[in-house]
Design a protein around this motif. Structure first.
Motif, PDB file in Angstrom:
ATOM      1  N   VAL A 176     -22.421 -34.013  32.458  1.00  0.00           N
ATOM      2  CA  VAL A 176     -23.460 -34.920  32.961  1.00  0.00           C
ATOM      3  C   VAL A 176     -24.677 -34.110  33.434  1.00  0.00           C
ATOM      4  N   CYS A 177     -24.449 -32.978  34.085  1.00  0.00           N
ATOM      5  CA  CYS A 177     -25.567 -32.131  34.530  1.00  0.00           C
ATOM      6  C   CYS A 177     -26.343 -31.580  33.337  1.00  0.00           C
ATOM      7  N   MET A 178     -25.644 -31.139  32.305  1.00  0.00           N
ATOM      8  CA  MET A 178     -26.319 -30.618  31.118  1.00  0.00           C
ATOM      9  C   MET A 178     -27.123 -31.714  30.426  1.00  0.00           C
ATOM     10  N   ASP A 179     -26.598 -32.948  30.408  1.00  0.00           N
ATOM     11  CA  ASP A 179     -27.359 -34.073  29.849  1.00  0.00           C
ATOM     12  C   ASP A 179     -28.638 -34.297  30.651  1.00  0.00           C
ATOM     13  N   GLU A 180     -28.537 -34.205  31.957  1.00  0.00           N
ATOM     14  CA  GLU A 180     -29.708 -34.377  32.826  1.00  0.00           C
ATOM     15  C   GLU A 180     -30.744 -33.275  32.553  1.00  0.00           C
ATOM     16  N   ILE A 181     -30.286 -32.051  32.391  1.00  0.00           N
ATOM     17  CA  ILE A 181     -31.190 -30.927  32.101  1.00  0.00           C
ATOM     18  C   ILE A 181     -31.845 -31.127  30.735  1.00  0.00           C
ATOM     19  N   ARG A 182     -31.083 -31.589  29.747  1.00  0.00           N
ATOM     20  CA  ARG A 182     -31.660 -31.871  28.420  1.00  0.00           C
ATOM     21  C   ARG A 182     -32.735 -32.951  28.512  1.00  0.00           C
ATOM     22  N   ASN A 183     -32.480 -33.986  29.320  1.00  0.00           N
ATOM     23  CA  ASN A 183     -33.468 -35.047  29.494  1.00  0.00           C
ATOM     24  C   ASN A 183     -34.756 -34.509  30.120  1.00  0.00           C
ATOM     25  N   LEU A 186     -17.399 -38.880  40.361  1.00  0.00           N
ATOM     26  CA  LEU A 186     -17.104 -37.558  39.801  1.00  0.00           C
ATOM     27  C   LEU A 186     -16.848 -36.510  40.884  1.00  0.00           C
ATOM     28  N   PHE A 187     -17.047 -36.881  42.144  1.00  0.00           N
ATOM     29  CA  PHE A 187     -16.951 -35.920  43.232  1.00  0.00           C
ATOM     30  C   PHE A 187     -15.976 -36.401  44.303  1.00  0.00           C
ATOM     31  N   VAL A 188     -15.373 -35.450  44.987  1.00  0.00           N
ATOM     32  CA  VAL A 188     -14.498 -35.761  46.111  1.00  0.00           C
ATOM     33  C   VAL A 188     -15.375 -36.245  47.255  1.00  0.00           C
ATOM     34  N   ASN A 189     -14.999 -37.373  47.866  1.00  0.00           N
ATOM     35  CA  ASN A 189     -15.746 -37.910  49.001  1.00  0.00           C
ATOM     36  C   ASN A 189     -15.126 -37.342  50.274  1.00  0.00           C
ATOM     37  N   LEU A 190     -15.663 -36.231  50.730  1.00  0.00           N
ATOM     38  CA  LEU A 190     -15.112 -35.553  51.905  1.00  0.00           C
ATOM     39  C   LEU A 190     -15.221 -36.404  53.162  1.00  0.00           C
ATOM     40  N   ASP A 191     -16.285 -37.175  53.297  1.00  0.00           N
ATOM     41  CA  ASP A 191     -16.444 -38.030  54.482  1.00  0.00           C
ATOM     42  C   ASP A 191     -15.308 -39.034  54.578  1.00  0.00           C
ATOM     43  N   LEU A 197     -19.696 -26.532  42.037  1.00  0.00           N
ATOM     44  CA  LEU A 197     -18.524 -26.303  42.901  1.00  0.00           C
ATOM     45  C   LEU A 197     -18.838 -26.548  44.372  1.00  0.00           C
ATOM     46  N   GLN A 198     -20.077 -26.324  44.789  1.00  0.00           N
ATOM     47  CA  GLN A 198     -20.457 -26.578  46.179  1.00  0.00           C
ATOM     48  C   GLN A 198     -20.381 -28.061  46.527  1.00  0.00           C
ATOM     49  N   HIS A 199     -20.442 -28.927  45.511  1.00  0.00           N
ATOM     50  CA  HIS A 199     -20.393 -30.363  45.742  1.00  0.00           C
ATOM     51  C   HIS A 199     -18.993 -30.947  45.527  1.00  0.00           C
ATOM     52  N   VAL A 200     -17.995 -30.103  45.339  1.00  0.00           N
ATOM     53  CA  VAL A 200     -16.585 -30.458  45.211  1.00  0.00           C
ATOM     54  C   VAL A 200     -16.349 -31.549  44.149  1.00  0.00           C
ATOM     55  N   PRO A 201     -16.395 -31.141  42.872  1.00  0.00           N
ATOM     56  CA  PRO A 201     -16.170 -32.114  41.793  1.00  0.00           C
ATOM     57  C   PRO A 201     -14.690 -32.459  41.648  1.00  0.00           C
ATOM     58  N   ILE A 202     -14.436 -33.652  41.188  1.00  0.00           N
ATOM     59  CA  ILE A 202     -13.057 -34.040  40.862  1.00  0.00           C
ATOM     60  C   ILE A 202     -12.676 -33.419  39.518  1.00  0.00           C
ATOM     61  N   ASP A 203     -13.581 -33.541  38.538  1.00  0.00           N
ATOM     62  CA  ASP A 203     -13.368 -32.955  37.223  1.00  0.00           C
ATOM     63  C   ASP A 203     -14.605 -32.123  36.882  1.00  0.00           C
ATOM     64  N   PHE A 204     -14.458 -30.809  36.976  1.00  0.00           N
ATOM     65  CA  PHE A 204     -15.587 -29.906  36.769  1.00  0.00           C
ATOM     66  C   PHE A 204     -16.244 -30.131  35.409  1.00  0.00           C
ATOM     67  N   GLY A 205     -15.448 -30.265  34.361  1.00  0.00           N
ATOM     68  CA  GLY A 205     -15.976 -30.428  33.010  1.00  0.00           C
ATOM     69  C   GLY A 205     -16.845 -31.664  32.856  1.00  0.00           C
ATOM     70  N   ASN A 263     -26.331 -16.144  33.331  1.00  0.00           N
ATOM     71  CA  ASN A 263     -26.867 -16.316  34.677  1.00  0.00           C
ATOM     72  C   ASN A 263     -27.051 -17.804  34.990  1.00  0.00           C
ATOM     73  N   PHE A 264     -27.624 -18.542  34.042  1.00  0.00           N
ATOM     74  CA  PHE A 264     -27.815 -19.975  34.214  1.00  0.00           C
ATOM     75  C   PHE A 264     -26.472 -20.672  34.416  1.00  0.00           C
ATOM     76  N   ASP A 265     -25.510 -20.361  33.535  1.00  0.00           N
ATOM     77  CA  ASP A 265     -24.189 -20.988  33.637  1.00  0.00           C
ATOM     78  C   ASP A 265     -23.541 -20.718  34.992  1.00  0.00           C
ATOM     79  N   LEU A 266     -23.648 -19.481  35.473  1.00  0.00           N
ATOM     80  CA  LEU A 266     -23.052 -19.148  36.770  1.00  0.00           C
ATOM     81  C   LEU A 266     -23.734 -19.890  37.923  1.00  0.00           C
ATOM     82  N   ARG A 267     -25.060 -20.001  37.850  1.00  0.00           N
ATOM     83  CA  ARG A 267     -25.779 -20.725  38.914  1.00  0.00           C
ATOM     84  C   ARG A 267     -25.424 -22.208  38.891  1.00  0.00           C
ATOM     85  N   LEU A 268     -25.320 -22.800  37.698  1.00  0.00           N
ATOM     86  CA  LEU A 268     -24.939 -24.210  37.614  1.00  0.00           C
ATOM     87  C   LEU A 268     -23.501 -24.404  38.087  1.00  0.00           C
TER      88      LEU A 268
END
Length: 159
Positions: A108-115, A144-149, A95-103, A85-90
């Motif tokens: 980086v998000c998991m590192d932030e959560i660990r911190n 790390l993200f596509v700049n849609l603007d 994906l809502q923020h349109v990453p260039i490289d999902f991995g 459930n956690f993995d799916l929510r993350l």
């Protein structure tokens, strides 16, 4: 609880667990002369049938009994489900923020959560807003993200 209600409740739980009609063990919990002891009397089923076993006490309250092995299996299944459930929510938040490289974003998000977890060692369960974490990572690591603007502006300029 009336005897009919007890049987109906046990039947509902049994069906939800996938038991067939003859598979459930029902026992009665009876007071004894010693206030520190109670006696279990088998009412139906077998002491060797599948768990959980259902008990009815002198107040007609329902109880269940499972082995430590079964309880550990249940806890492990819950942990696995919670992790999925956690993995799916993350994943959804990333994906809502349109990453260039999902991995890379996931790492980086998991590192932030660990911190966050390291900063709050007294908390058994962290309550984190995954959208806020992904947004923070996006602010700190825009590459790390596509700049849609930027894409929209270039498209409008070329028209």
């Amino acid at each position: 609880m009336a005897k009919q209600d007890e049987c109906e409740k046990i039947e509902q739980i049994s069906k939800a667990l996938g038991f067939n009609d003859g598979e459930k063990t029902i026992f009665e919990i009876v007071e004894s002369e010693n206030k520190n002891q109670k006696m279990l009397t088998l009412k139906s089923g077998s002491w060797s049938s599948k768990e959980p076993w259902f008990g009815v006490d002198e107040n007609k309250d329902l109880h269940t009994m499972v082995s430590i092995k079964s309880l550990n299996g249940l806890i492990d299944a819950y942990r696995k489900l919670a992790r999925e459930n956690f993995d799916l929510r993350l994943e959804k938040s990333i994906l809502q923020h349109v990453p260039i490289d999902f991995g890379d974003v996931w790492t980086v998000c998991m590192d932030e959560i660990r911190n966050i977890a390291i900063k709050n060692p007294e908390n058994q369960v962290l309550s984190v807003n995954l959208n806020e974490i992904v947004e923070k990572v996006r602010q700190e690591h825009p590459n790390l993200f596509v700049n849609l603007d930027s894409i929209i502006n270039r498209t409008q300029e070329s028209l």
